[in-house]
Design a protein around this motif. Structure first.
Motif, mmCIF file in Angstrom:
data_model
loop_
_atom_site.group_PDB
_atom_site.id
_atom_site.type_symbol
_atom_site.label_atom_id
_atom_site.label_comp_id
_atom_site.label_asym_id
_atom_site.label_seq_id
_atom_site.Cartn_x
_atom_site.Cartn_y
_atom_site.Cartn_z
ATOM 1 N N ARG A 136 0.883 -1.138 0.019
ATOM 2 C CA ARG A 136 0.064 0.003 0.126
ATOM 3 C C ARG A 136 0.877 1.202 -0.016
ATOM 4 N NH1 ARG A 136 -0.297 2.613 4.820
ATOM 5 N NH2 ARG A 136 0.666 1.657 6.563
ATOM 6 N N LEU A 137 1.993 1.225 0.471
ATOM 7 C CA LEU A 137 2.941 2.285 0.541
ATOM 8 C C LEU A 137 3.692 2.767 -0.976
ATOM 9 C CD1 LEU A 137 4.562 1.705 3.876
ATOM 10 C CD2 LEU A 137 2.671 3.334 3.436
ATOM 11 N N VAL A 138 3.396 1.737 -2.087
ATOM 12 C CA VAL A 138 4.053 1.911 -3.223
ATOM 13 C C VAL A 138 3.157 1.726 -4.272
ATOM 14 C CG1 VAL A 138 6.259 1.570 -4.609
ATOM 15 C CG2 VAL A 138 6.443 0.938 -2.269
ATOM 16 N N PRO A 139 2.639 2.883 -4.746
ATOM 17 C CA PRO A 139 1.690 3.002 -5.859
ATOM 18 C C PRO A 139 2.419 2.164 -6.862
ATOM 19 C CG PRO A 139 1.776 5.064 -5.008
ATOM 20 C CD PRO A 139 3.097 4.148 -4.524
ATOM 21 N N ASN A 140 1.507 1.273 -7.619
ATOM 22 C CA ASN A 140 1.750 0.675 -8.857
ATOM 23 C C ASN A 140 2.602 1.312 -9.833
ATOM 24 O OD1 ASN A 140 1.650 -1.878 -7.816
ATOM 25 N ND2 ASN A 140 -0.536 -2.043 -8.546
ATOM 26 N N ARG A 141 1.933 2.388 -10.193
ATOM 27 C CA ARG A 141 2.446 3.446 -11.260
ATOM 28 C C ARG A 141 3.883 4.037 -10.990
ATOM 29 N NH1 ARG A 141 -1.032 8.155 -12.430
ATOM 30 N NH2 ARG A 141 0.612 8.670 -14.305
ATOM 31 N N LEU A 142 4.063 4.507 -9.691
ATOM 32 C CA LEU A 142 5.399 4.718 -9.469
ATOM 33 C C LEU A 142 6.349 3.706 -9.373
ATOM 34 C CD1 LEU A 142 7.294 7.073 -8.266
ATOM 35 C CD2 LEU A 142 6.531 6.137 -5.868
ATOM 36 N N LYS A 143 6.258 2.314 -9.075
ATOM 37 C CA LYS A 143 7.064 1.334 -9.094
ATOM 38 C C LYS A 143 7.390 1.146 -10.513
ATOM 39 C CE LYS A 143 6.216 -2.083 -6.198
ATOM 40 N NZ LYS A 143 5.570 -3.410 -5.530
ATOM 41 N N LYS A 144 6.236 1.096 -11.419
ATOM 42 C CA LYS A 144 6.696 1.028 -12.513
ATOM 43 C C LYS A 144 7.518 1.874 -13.217
ATOM 44 C CE LYS A 144 2.437 -1.653 -14.009
ATOM 45 N NZ LYS A 144 1.294 -1.720 -14.454
ATOM 46 N N THR A 145 7.515 3.258 -12.978
ATOM 47 C CA THR A 145 8.079 4.307 -13.540
ATOM 48 C C THR A 145 9.709 3.847 -13.233
ATOM 49 O OG1 THR A 145 6.199 5.748 -13.524
ATOM 50 C CG2 THR A 145 8.540 6.779 -13.431
ATOM 51 N N VAL A 146 9.963 3.872 -11.648
ATOM 52 C CA VAL A 146 10.972 3.716 -11.110
ATOM 53 C C VAL A 146 11.670 2.356 -11.937
ATOM 54 C CG1 VAL A 146 12.625 3.506 -9.209
ATOM 55 C CG2 VAL A 146 10.702 5.067 -9.175
ATOM 56 N N GLY A 147 10.874 1.461 -12.064
ATOM 57 C CA GLY A 147 11.750 0.121 -12.652
ATOM 58 C C GLY A 147 11.920 0.499 -13.911
ATOM 59 N N ARG A 148 11.111 1.090 -14.670
ATOM 60 C CA ARG A 148 11.392 1.481 -16.162
ATOM 61 C C ARG A 148 12.779 2.165 -16.071
ATOM 62 N NH1 ARG A 148 9.595 5.669 -19.194
ATOM 63 N NH2 ARG A 148 9.778 5.554 -21.323
ATOM 64 N N ILE A 149 12.802 3.320 -15.476
ATOM 65 C CA ILE A 149 14.097 4.157 -15.332
ATOM 66 C C ILE A 149 15.355 3.199 -15.016
ATOM 67 C CG2 ILE A 149 15.053 6.093 -14.171
ATOM 68 C CD1 ILE A 149 12.577 7.418 -13.967
ATOM 69 N N HIS A 150 15.359 2.332 -13.933
ATOM 70 C CA HIS A 150 16.385 1.742 -13.617
ATOM 71 C C HIS A 150 16.789 0.763 -14.846
ATOM 72 C CE1 HIS A 150 18.390 -1.520 -11.641
ATOM 73 N NE2 HIS A 150 18.759 -0.695 -10.655
ATOM 74 N N LYS A 151 15.586 0.001 -15.304
ATOM 75 C CA LYS A 151 16.038 -0.948 -16.757
ATOM 76 C C LYS A 151 16.686 -0.117 -17.706
ATOM 77 C CE LYS A 151 13.864 -3.946 -19.606
ATOM 78 N NZ LYS A 151 12.539 -4.678 -19.975
ATOM 79 N N LYS A 152 16.068 1.128 -18.148
ATOM 80 C CA LYS A 152 16.680 1.777 -19.193
ATOM 81 C C LYS A 152 18.147 2.581 -18.940
ATOM 82 C CE LYS A 152 13.271 1.667 -22.255
ATOM 83 N NZ LYS A 152 13.194 0.979 -23.643
ATOM 84 N N LEU A 153 18.364 2.791 -17.773
ATOM 85 C CA LEU A 153 19.670 3.271 -17.230
ATOM 86 C C LEU A 153 20.815 2.280 -17.101
ATOM 87 C CD1 LEU A 153 18.918 6.481 -14.919
ATOM 88 C CD2 LEU A 153 19.453 6.407 -17.370
#
Length: 689
Positions: free
Chosen positions: A570-587
């Motif tokens: 509940r403390l990590v919105p899915n959209r934020l998790k996906k955004t950070v995950g995508r940035i991590h992957k792309k970088l």
């Protein structure tokens, strides 16, 4: 503990009191420094409270009255804000502006106060534009920050880039090698730099020791050869296994008993320096009833807190307010909100509090002295481990003992105990402050900004001007090593070339060593990890259009420490998790490339992103701090540093208009009460940093 005092203290304690009010007359060192500034640069070293600010005011006044402009740089935003108030009263509010990461007010005023980072960045901009910085005087307060491990590079860059035509006044209480710094500045600026040193404290310091029984004793006495040695009764404690006194359940000293001892001999108010923030907070509950407050004092504290927290319901409900109102005590450390620390500082400065319990970090840069400082440790946590105090740190703590105009004597009380080396303390009290060492290092922001206005060959000449190079060359003078040491700048130069090669490989610099279009806008990212942010912008990875997510993403880039990323769903919105995950992957590829070339790359953690996103999305402050297990002061610092980083992207309106607009909106979402108490300092107030 039963309050008592060694007979040797009778004459000392008889001198306690308030000095006679006399018309102000500047000391010799003050007039000497002002005179020196008329014809040269000047480095002033003098104890805390000796009157260094008076020198700055007189020098600024001379510049101001002749139609010139002055820049006053300080290391801390709190100090900068205090100087804004002080200088506005002296020169008129219309003549003083402020530039920090949070505030930009009257930037064209003839007198500017700001942080040293902003001053350095303005020098970058002036070099890029091919103009001389628009000021006629620079004052650098707390000059010993030149040796700060993290931020010293900014001080050194500032001194190297500052045009020689601009007079320079540097102020510090703790510089052990002022002569070397002055000689270096004279060499690189071609302008004489004089040292004006004052060792006399305006309020004499008397060191005390405390016997476990409650008896106060002299800490040191004069030995046969004239030096200081431990008083024999203190030496007996130092050689034994006795602790300061029976401790409480948490192992804390009996603070209430110690307060009663200090009260019995008129040694209050006091600052207690403790090893941890939790100890500072826990100490408060042991003080109730120790020194009863008169009814009128309680009323004055109540009214003053109400006045200072009038516009902040959160601060008005602070859980430690009751300790101030009922016992006249407070804690002060980085775990508290900046606004609450201001409340504590005001009450202490106004003489309303009996004691403040603080970590040793308060010793530098905060102006609320006391009659007595009390310390229980001869070591201090340096971020990694507990290490013995040095003379500079000891001087910063004891510099708070004795209030000019309010005390004839200041006292430093060392309490024997498990973590106290009394012999070390005795040595440090009579030692000179430590030497300041160069902290210059190469980073990508520096390289990008220098290439805006310099060729690599010109950069090499600048690096030869570093304090590190000068120190090593001067040490090797007239020795067989001189020729080898003369090329010591090559270490910096080789590191510069390593950074330059990577910038070429990644398209920020062309084969002719000029910045590409990407390099030009990336140079404006004067942030912790400029290339990672730049790569996000180049690849379109930032969540433009979603300000709360933008704030969360930037919190990843400012977080410096490993963190536990296990969070309830509940403390990590899915959209934020996906955004950070995508940035991590792309970088990943870019980060791997950086690491392969020997550059450090910090991991991106989800926890700082989640808590910043929650606050930006409107989640209540108290819930954010509790749910993410973050002390309020740390949480506020995360928000302020995130906002500082966002500002640089917000300035890229010509290149990335949508990301810039979202970054600006994100600043407004996180820079609000209680992070800051004046909401006009938020998203619509941009600073050139």
């Amino acid at each position: 503990m039963a309050p008592g005092a060694d007979k040797k203290l009778e004459s000392v304690f008889s001198g306690i009191g308030v000095p006679r009010n006399r018309p102000f007359k500047p000391d010799r060192f003050q007039t000497d420094a002002v005179a020196a500034m008329a014809e040269s640069d000047c480095l002033v070293t003098a104890p805390t409270g000796a009157g260094k600010t008076w020198i700055a005011v007189q020098t600024i006044r001379r510049t101001f009255e002749s139609g010139g402009r002055a820049w006053y740089a300080s290391p801390l935003k709190a100090l900068t804000n205090a100087k804004l108030i002080e200088f506005a009263e002296i020169f008129g509010p219309e003549n003083v502006g402020i530039l920090t990461g949070d505030r930009k007010e009257s930037p064209d005023a003839p007198i500017i106060v700001g942080t040293t980072e902003i001053l350095r960045n303005q020098l970058y901009d002036a070099m890029h534009q091919g103009v001389s910085m628009n000021t006629d005087l620079v004052v650098i307060d707390e000059a010993h920050f030149l040796g700060d491990e993290e931020r010293g590079v900014v001080w050194e860059e500032t001194l190297i880039y500052l045009p020689a035509r601009i007079p320079l006044l540097m102020l510090s209480a703790t510089v052990g090698n002022a002569g070397a710094i002055a000689d270096w500045l004279t060499t690189i600026r071609g302008r004489s730099c004089r040292v004006v040193a004052e060792t006399h404290r305006p309020v004499p310091l008397y060191p005390l020791g405390l016997h476990p029984s409650g008896t106060l004793m002299p800490l040191t006495v004069t030995g046969e050869k004239g030096g200081k040695k431990l008083y024999r009764k203190v030496a007996a404690l130092a050689g034994g296994k006795k602790t300061s006194a029976p401790t409480h359940g948490r192992g804390l000293p009996p603070f209430g008993d110690i307060l009663r001892v200090l009260k019995a001999y008129d040694l209050l108010p006091a600052i207690f320096f403790l090893k941890s923030r939790s100890d500072c907070d826990a100490a408060l509950k042991f003080c109730h009833g120790a020194v009863p407050l008169p009814v009128d004092r309680k009323a004055a504290i109540f009214d003053r807190i109400a006045e200072l927290t009038e516009n902040s319901p959160h601060l008005a409900r602070h859980r430690q307010r009751i300790h101030m109102e009922q016992a006249g005590v407070a804690s002060h450390h980085s775990g508290h909100l900046p606004g609450w620390k201001v409340v504590v500082e005001n009450l202490m400065s106004e003489g309303l509090l009996t004691a403040v319990f603080a970590t040793s970090t308060v010793a530098a840069g905060v102006n609320f002295p006391a009659r007595t400082v009390v310390f229980f440790n001869s070591d201090r946590f340096n971020g990694t481990e507990f290490a013995p105090l040095d003379a500079t740190q000891m001087q910063q703590m004891t510099g708070r003992a004795g209030r000019r105009g309010m005390d004839k004597i200041g006292f430093a009380l060392a309490v024997p105990g498990r973590y106290m080396d009394l012999r070390l303390v005795a040595r440090l009290l009579s030692s000179r402050p430590g030497k300041v060492h160069s902290r210059i290092r190469i980073n990508f922001s520096m390289v990008l900004n220098l290439l805006l206005s310099h060729t690599p060959e010109q950069v090499e000449e600048l690096l030869k001007r570093s304090f590190a190079t000068w120190l090593l060359i001067s040490k090797a003078a007239d020795s067989p090593q001189k020729s080898r040491m003369a090329g010591v700048h090559e270490v910096l130069w080789e590191d510069f070339l390593r950074h330059l090669d990577f910038l070429k490989e990644t398209g920020f610099v062309d084969t002719a060593n000029r910045l590409t279009d990407d390099g030009i806008w990336a140079s404006q990212l004067r942030v912790d990890q400029p290339l990672l942010v730049a790569e996000c912008l180049r690849q379109g990875l930032l969540p433009a259009g979603d300000a709360a997510q933008m704030a969360g993403v930037f919190a990843c880039f400012v977080n410096e420490k490993e963190t536990d990323d296990r969070l309830e769903g509940r403390l990590v919105p899915n959209r934020l998790k996906k955004t950070v995950g995508r940035i991590h992957k792309k970088l990943t590829g870019f980060a791997r490339h950086m690491k392969s070339r020997g550059f450090d790359v910090r991991d991106l953690y989800l926890r700082p992103a989640a808590m910043t996103h929650a606050w930006a999305a409107g989640y209540p402050w108290e819930h954010v701090a509790k749910d993410y297990s973050m002390p309020e002061g740390n949480l506020a610092m995360l928000m302020m540093r995130t906002a500082d980083n966002l500002r640089h992207t917000a300035n890229l309106t010509d290149v990335f208009p949508e990301a810039a607009a979202t970054a600006r909106e994100a600043i407004g979402l996180i820079m609000r009460s209680p992070v800051i108490e004046d909401e006009t300092e938020g998203g619509d107030q941009m600073a050139e940093d």
